[in-house]
Design a protein around this motif. Sequence first.
Motif, PDB file in Angstrom:
ATOM      1  N   LEU A  90       0.829  -1.204   0.000  1.00 38.51           N
ATOM      2  CA  LEU A  90       0.000   0.000   0.000  1.00 38.51           C
ATOM      3  C   LEU A  90       0.865   1.256   0.000  1.00 38.51           C
ATOM      4  O   LEU A  90       0.596   2.203  -0.758  1.00 38.51           O
ATOM      5  CB  LEU A  90      -0.917  -0.004   1.225  1.00 38.51           C
ATOM      6  N   VAL A  91       1.896   1.287   0.830  1.00 37.72           N
ATOM      7  CA  VAL A  91       2.799   2.447   0.856  1.00 37.72           C
ATOM      8  C   VAL A  91       3.421   2.665  -0.519  1.00 37.72           C
ATOM      9  O   VAL A  91       3.502   3.791  -1.023  1.00 37.72           O
ATOM     10  CB  VAL A  91       3.888   2.258   1.932  1.00 37.72           C
ATOM     11  N   MET A  92       3.862   1.565  -1.141  1.00 42.18           N
ATOM     12  CA  MET A  92       4.461   1.686  -2.473  1.00 42.18           C
ATOM     13  C   MET A  92       3.456   2.201  -3.496  1.00 42.18           C
ATOM     14  O   MET A  92       3.782   3.074  -4.320  1.00 42.18           O
ATOM     15  CB  MET A  92       5.011   0.324  -2.918  1.00 42.18           C
ATOM     16  N   LEU A  93       2.225   1.710  -3.471  1.00 41.52           N
ATOM     17  CA  LEU A  93       1.203   2.174  -4.418  1.00 41.52           C
ATOM     18  C   LEU A  93       0.946   3.666  -4.253  1.00 41.52           C
ATOM     19  O   LEU A  93       0.731   4.388  -5.246  1.00 41.52           O
ATOM     20  CB  LEU A  93      -0.100   1.388  -4.221  1.00 41.52           C
ATOM     21  N   ALA A  94       0.995   4.135  -3.007  1.00 38.34           N
ATOM     22  CA  ALA A  94       0.793   5.564  -2.769  1.00 38.34           C
ATOM     23  C   ALA A  94       2.003   6.374  -3.235  1.00 38.34           C
ATOM     24  O   ALA A  94       1.853   7.419  -3.880  1.00 38.34           O
ATOM     25  CB  ALA A  94       0.526   5.811  -1.285  1.00 38.34           C
ATOM     26  N   GLU A  95       3.199   5.909  -2.924  1.00 41.27           N
ATOM     27  CA  GLU A  95       4.405   6.650  -3.285  1.00 41.27           C
ATOM     28  C   GLU A  95       4.613   6.729  -4.792  1.00 41.27           C
ATOM     29  O   GLU A  95       5.164   7.715  -5.300  1.00 41.27           O
ATOM     30  CB  GLU A  95       5.630   6.013  -2.621  1.00 41.27           C
ATOM     31  N   THR A  96       4.174   5.728  -5.524  1.00 37.51           N
ATOM     32  CA  THR A  96       4.326   5.734  -6.984  1.00 37.51           C
ATOM     33  C   THR A  96       3.166   6.432  -7.687  1.00 37.51           C
ATOM     34  O   THR A  96       3.200   6.604  -8.906  1.00 37.51           O
ATOM     35  CB  THR A  96       4.434   4.292  -7.519  1.00 37.51           C
ATOM     36  N   ALA A 154      10.760  -0.151  11.347  1.00 36.67           N
ATOM     37  CA  ALA A 154      10.464   1.200  11.835  1.00 36.67           C
ATOM     38  C   ALA A 154       9.974   2.093  10.693  1.00 36.67           C
ATOM     39  O   ALA A 154       9.014   2.862  10.864  1.00 36.67           O
ATOM     40  CB  ALA A 154      11.707   1.798  12.487  1.00 36.67           C
ATOM     41  N   GLU A 155      10.626   1.986   9.546  1.00 33.67           N
ATOM     42  CA  GLU A 155      10.213   2.820   8.421  1.00 33.67           C
ATOM     43  C   GLU A 155       8.835   2.422   7.909  1.00 33.67           C
ATOM     44  O   GLU A 155       8.011   3.299   7.594  1.00 33.67           O
ATOM     45  CB  GLU A 155      11.230   2.739   7.284  1.00 33.67           C
ATOM     46  N   LEU A 156       8.572   1.118   7.838  1.00 34.24           N
ATOM     47  CA  LEU A 156       7.247   0.680   7.381  1.00 34.24           C
ATOM     48  C   LEU A 156       6.163   1.190   8.322  1.00 34.24           C
ATOM     49  O   LEU A 156       5.121   1.700   7.875  1.00 34.24           O
ATOM     50  CB  LEU A 156       7.207  -0.846   7.292  1.00 34.24           C
ATOM     51  N   ASN A 157       6.395   1.067   9.632  1.00 34.27           N
ATOM     52  CA  ASN A 157       5.404   1.563  10.590  1.00 34.27           C
ATOM     53  C   ASN A 157       5.208   3.063  10.441  1.00 34.27           C
ATOM     54  O   ASN A 157       4.070   3.573  10.471  1.00 34.27           O
ATOM     55  CB  ASN A 157       5.846   1.229  12.016  1.00 34.27           C
ATOM     56  N   GLN A 158       6.311   3.794  10.288  1.00 28.95           N
ATOM     57  CA  GLN A 158       6.206   5.249  10.165  1.00 28.95           C
ATOM     58  C   GLN A 158       5.461   5.654   8.899  1.00 28.95           C
ATOM     59  O   GLN A 158       4.564   6.513   8.939  1.00 28.95           O
ATOM     60  CB  GLN A 158       7.619   5.849  10.191  1.00 28.95           C
ATOM     61  N   LYS A 159       5.807   5.022   7.786  1.00 24.61           N
ATOM     62  CA  LYS A 159       5.155   5.372   6.518  1.00 24.61           C
ATOM     63  C   LYS A 159       3.679   4.979   6.515  1.00 24.61           C
ATOM     64  O   LYS A 159       2.840   5.720   6.004  1.00 24.61           O
ATOM     65  CB  LYS A 159       5.884   4.695   5.354  1.00 24.61           C
TER      66      LYS A 159
END
Length: 500
Positions: free
Chosen positions: A43-49, A487-492
């Motif tokens: 989901l984070v990747m879909l949003a960032e792209t 940590a980065e996954l949780n933050q994003k």
Amino acid sequence: MKNYTDTSSFPDPVYKETVLRPLFDGAKAHHVDGFRSIDRAHLVMLAETGILSGEQASAIGKALAAIDAEVDLSAFTYTGEVEDFFFLIEKQLKERLGPDLAGRLHTARSRNDIDHTLFKLGLKPRMEGLLERTRGLLAALIDTAEREKDTLIVAYTHGQPAQPTTFGHYLGAMIEVLIRDIEKLEAALAVVDLCPMGAAAITTSGFPIDRDRVAQLLGFSRPLENSYGCIASVDYITGVYGSMALMFLHLGRPIQDFQVWSSFEVGQLYVPNALVQISSIMPQKRNPVPIEHLRHLASQTYGRAKAMLDVMHNTPFTDMNDSEGESQAMGYQAFDVAYRVLDLLTALIAQVKIDPENVDRNTKRSCITITELADSLVRDEGLSFRQAHEIAAETAKAVVAAGTSLVEDGYAPFQVAFEAATGRPAQLAQDRFEELVSARYFVSVRNRPGGPGEKALTASLKGYRAKLDAFTAHAGERAEHLAQANAELNQKFNSLVGAA
């Protein structure tokens, strides 16, 4: 094809109970956290792209968070209403978001790449646990080898007393094999650490996905490159279980030695009372049964690991169920038994001792220092090795027949054998003879690299310690990489959920 009316509906009750329910129960037992991480990273990747808008991604993220808060997925009972665990999550999303928005999370992915990523996420911590315990065993072996580097033992070949060496030297051989096995395990882990996400069904996707980003967020080292290989190759499975099988095959061999060494007749290895059971009817017996448990549990680990290789054998080079859910669950059992073996063997190695009286008795009875007499006759008397060997053999035969020992009673038969073979008396004096046939002297002069002599063995042990330190450092680097990724996954993800 003949036309007919099919009134059946999926799933067939028998198929549901024999296949779908066990698969579902396995997924909820082993892979709930993996599903959660994959959904969030994707989901984070879909949003960032930009494949999903911020608004869409935020709504999906909030729904995923709500599912985590409201539904105990690990306790969910399978009803057959959905096919598998993946569709359960999608069903929960649809109830909260509607089918259109809920279905957008699955953009540019498939159960194929999800499944292999799940299995790798399941294997990674198990491999780290295996490596941690193996490093613990390695440390115990090195510590004990350093403590016992001067402790004499009888070394055996073909089940018979052969030559004297030290317990530290014997353990050094175990250490070197274990180091090589750790290197195999780490090489297998490096393949597990390649992320399949982004392969989708087979060929990746026409959407502008960022495979590196998903791999990074999930704590992998990088993506597995070829997308067909992501869903078809099982070398990450065969690498893990092949290296595991080899390690426990190798460990089983010294365990068998310990069983023999601790027998009453040999008595070379003393197992402390804390690791000894007494017979229920014969109070005189000291049974070192932990060694038996080590032997059969090591064999069980080997058998379970090898079974995984057998399941992979002769399967098609494509995505297939043979490498998936229930096979993975079966393979996890190998880790459970492996941990027990490593913990127990580590405890045993740290506590066992060598019985010097029995070692001395067996050394004297077996004439195992006679090789050094032959070697010394070559150096000091100018004989060929073959002639020196024959003299030494005759000396040993006489001593064994008399039931005496080389040090105490070997000089006279040596003189007889020497003169019979050479036609002249030996120049070797008795005190020198007694020194040459002592076990301590035998070990001390074997100071070539890899030998049991003090200088050689000390150098080896220093190298083993350096290897252990390197393994420990690598593990620390992997743990730090994973902690940063989590940590980065949780933050994003949390930032995404909080977005407008």
